[in-house]
Design a protein around this motif. Structure first.
Motif, PDB file in Angstrom:
ATOM      1  N   GLU A   5      46.285  31.846   6.114  1.00 27.05           N
ATOM      2  CA  GLU A   5      45.200  31.026   5.579  1.00 27.05           C
ATOM      3  C   GLU A   5      44.895  31.400   4.142  1.00 27.05           C
ATOM      4  OE1 GLU A   5      41.874  31.216   8.215  1.00 27.05           O
ATOM      5  OE2 GLU A   5      43.043  30.466   9.894  1.00 27.05           O
ATOM      6  N   ALA A   8      47.396  29.801   1.897  1.00 26.73           N
ATOM      7  CA  ALA A   8      47.096  28.370   1.790  1.00 26.73           C
ATOM      8  C   ALA A   8      45.913  28.174   0.851  1.00 26.73           C
ATOM      9  CB  ALA A   8      46.806  27.776   3.162  1.00 26.73           C
ATOM     10  N   LYS A  37      51.256  25.205   4.756  1.00 23.30           N
ATOM     11  CA  LYS A  37      50.734  26.408   5.411  1.00 23.30           C
ATOM     12  C   LYS A  37      49.535  26.116   6.302  1.00 23.30           C
ATOM     13  CE  LYS A  37      52.399  29.039   1.554  1.00 23.30           C
ATOM     14  NZ  LYS A  37      52.106  29.497   0.225  1.00 23.30           N
ATOM     15  N   ASP A  38      48.896  24.972   6.084  1.00 24.30           N
ATOM     16  CA  ASP A  38      47.689  24.634   6.850  1.00 24.30           C
ATOM     17  C   ASP A  38      47.619  23.115   7.004  1.00 24.30           C
ATOM     18  OD1 ASP A  38      45.238  24.537   8.077  1.00 24.30           O
ATOM     19  OD2 ASP A  38      44.131  25.530   6.460  1.00 24.30           O
ATOM     20  N   ASN A  41      44.103  20.982   7.464  1.00 20.72           N
ATOM     21  CA  ASN A  41      42.986  21.205   6.550  1.00 20.72           C
ATOM     22  C   ASN A  41      42.589  19.893   5.862  1.00 20.72           C
ATOM     23  OD1 ASN A  41      41.500  21.871   4.134  1.00 20.72           O
ATOM     24  ND2 ASN A  41      42.130  23.994   4.443  1.00 20.72           N
TER      25      ASN A  41
END
Length: 69
Positions: A5, A8, A37-38, A41
């Motif tokens: 996280e 990201a 990576k996320d 989101n």
């Protein structure tokens, strides 16, 4: 998980800086890295929507806006 996280979040911050500078291509590059990576989101999708829209790609922009919602 927190480490992923954080990375990201770093890419998201670089994307935000590029948006502020109206460097749409650079913003998209960083934001796409953050998204990789996320994927869930909403903030990343919103910033990508904004960046794609301002770069002239309305279709991709709207796709990301819709995903953010």
């Amino acid at each position: 998980m927190a480490r992923i996280e954080q990375r990201a979040e770093d890419a998201l911050e670089e994307g935000r800086k590029a948006v502020q500078a109206k460097q749409w291509s650079r913003a998209i590059t960083h934001l796409e890295k953050a998204l990789a990576k996320d994927r869930n989101n909403a903030d990343i999708h919103n910033w990508l929507g904004y960046s794609y829209r301002n770069s002239g790609n309305m279709t991709k922009g709207m796709d990301h806006y819709n995903t953010a919602l």
